[in-house]
Design an enzyme around this catalytic site. Structure first.
Site, PDB file in Angstrom:
ATOM      1  N   HIS A 270      -3.252  10.693   5.372  1.00 53.34           N
ATOM      2  CA  HIS A 270      -1.953  10.438   5.986  1.00 53.34           C
ATOM      3  C   HIS A 270      -1.806   8.969   6.418  1.00 53.34           C
ATOM      4  O   HIS A 270      -0.847   8.294   6.054  1.00 53.34           O
ATOM      5  CB  HIS A 270      -1.785  11.361   7.195  1.00 53.34           C
ATOM      6  N   HIS A 285       0.112   3.518   6.556  1.00 52.63           N
ATOM      7  CA  HIS A 285       0.093   2.392   7.502  1.00 52.63           C
ATOM      8  C   HIS A 285      -0.955   1.354   7.131  1.00 52.63           C
ATOM      9  O   HIS A 285      -1.580   0.769   8.011  1.00 52.63           O
ATOM     10  CB  HIS A 285      -0.182   2.910   8.922  1.00 52.63           C
ATOM     11  N   LYS A 328      10.633   4.820   3.625  1.00 56.29           N
ATOM     12  CA  LYS A 328       9.923   4.798   4.904  1.00 56.29           C
ATOM     13  C   LYS A 328      10.735   3.938   5.855  1.00 56.29           C
ATOM     14  O   LYS A 328      10.963   2.756   5.612  1.00 56.29           O
ATOM     15  CB  LYS A 328       8.520   4.197   4.730  1.00 56.29           C
TER      16      LYS A 328
END
Length: 396
Positions: A270, A285, A328
């Site tokens: 994730h 990220h 995003k």
């Protein structure tokens, strides 16, 4: 900033000044805050009924049924033995596992029977260890290793517009010699082990499991992770490096289910690799992943809302981008950090402040990291997996 979280905003009306939304329609519009699902959605899967709950009220056969009036509370439960059927815990070790009930601190934290309260690691200690980790990150990019072209900065209210305001790529140049450093190479080997759509089970081959171990082995050789382990050991969180590594492996690589299929997600997938859920990019990220996907033409950088105050690497950028057809809205990332640096700070915050904002200091500047625990399944003796971890981009 405040408006990047759904804390106390669930079901509020659409707010065009907020960076992201918490209203009921945001999943359809793909503009929810990262923590929307965690804070505002009711679990779709019905929970297994607690064994005593099926009894009618007032029946006598339910021992301790008063507990079930408030199963999420520590009322009358301080120091009780660990019971895996409970949704949250009140035993002396729950702070260590991050699975205490919310009122544990208030109701049980001052009881002399507890060795330490859940905030045993102070904010000052977190700032001090994060500065040490920052100083010893020798594998990070040097100034000349990366040229970024951040182009257009937009206001938080525009993040949902999905407009590409930056014609050029974000990365003008990256010195790829960095990628042959052992921790980078081991990290990059992991990125192709995942399918990004949730709902597709991840099945690791022996080689992929070996790659997870190789990554942990390489990062543990670095000064960054040695500092982190030394700190957590001194705080009595881990008694040996082996225990620490085994816990990292579980919390980051252990599989759980975000979709309908068993084991379709993990904290590592994730946070570092990125996923797509309900038509929206979640997680993702990491600057190395971003650069590699951008180079392949799969990521299109749209704009940013925050550029950190650091004038060297690692820096922080909060950006908007399209990942192979999915958007995003706010993806914050360290730029130019080594893989072990991010892995260390996220792990530190998850261990010290699970599910909370964690206040750190890097090069004299404050920095906050938000982590979330995965609450639907556990490992070991009720320990929590990492649901997500990211830098809170301050737009104040």
């Amino acid at each position: 900033g405040k408006m990047e979280s759904c804390a106390s905003r669930c079901n509020e009306k659409f707010n065009r000044d907020a960076a992201c939304q918490c209203d009921r329609r945001c999943p359809r519009h793909g503009d929810c805050c990262e923590d929307y699902e965690h804070l505002c959605t009711v679990e779709e899967e019905p929970k297994e009924p607690e064994p005593f709950l099926e009894l009618e009220e007032g029946t006598e056969e339910a021992p301790g049924s008063h507990l079930y009036l408030a199963p999420n509370s520590c009322r009358d439960r301080c120091r009780e033995a660990f019971d895996r059927h409970q949704p949250c815990h009140c035993n002396a070790r729950c702070p260590e596992f991050g699975n205490c009930c919310n009122d544990f601190e208030r109701l049980c934290g001052h009881d002399e029977g507890f060795s330490y309260s859940s905030d045993a690691i102070t904010k000052e200690e977190l700032q001090s260890i994060s500065e040490k980790i920052y100083r010893v990150d020798t594998n990070k990019a040097q100034k000349e290793d990366i040229i970024i072209n951040s182009q257009n900065c937009i206001s938080p209210s525009e993040t949902r517009d999905q407009v590409d305001r930056c014609p050029e790529p974000l990365f003008t140049y990256v010195n790829e010699k960095l990628f042959s450093k052992p921790t980078y190479a081991a990290f990059i080997n992991l990125l192709n082990n995942y399918r990004r759509a949730t709902g597709h089970g991840e099945h690791f081959s022996a080689q992929q499991l070996a790659e997870q171990d190789a990554f942990l082995r390489e990062v543990m050789k670095t000064a960054v992770m040695k500092e982190l382990y030394g700190f957590l050991h001194s705080q009595n969180r881990y008694s040996s490096e082996q225990e620490f590594v085994s816990d990292l492996k579980n919390m980051w690589f252990g599989l759980y289910s975000r979709g309908n299929e068993e084991g379709d997600s993990s904290g590592f997938e994730h946070v570092f690799s990125g996923e797509v859920k309900k038509g929206k990019v979640t997680g993702f990220h990491n600057w190395i992943r971003f650069y590699m996907q951008e180079k392949e033409g799969l990521v299109d950088y749209y704009s940013h809302i925050y550029d950190g105050p650091w004038d060297s690497y690692p820096d922080v950028l909060a950006m908007q981008f399209n990942w192979d057809g999915y958007y995003k809205e706010v993806g914050s990332a360290f730029i130019g950090s080594s893989p072990e640096f991010e892995f260390a700070l996220y792990s530190l915050c998850f261990i010290a402040r699970p599910g909370k904002v964690c206040q750190l200091s890097l090069g004299g500047y404050p920095l906050a990291i938000q982590t979330y625990t995965w609450d639907k399944s556990t490992y070991g003796n009720g320990k929590k997996y990492i649901a997500t971890a990211y830098v809170v981009s301050s737009t104040q």
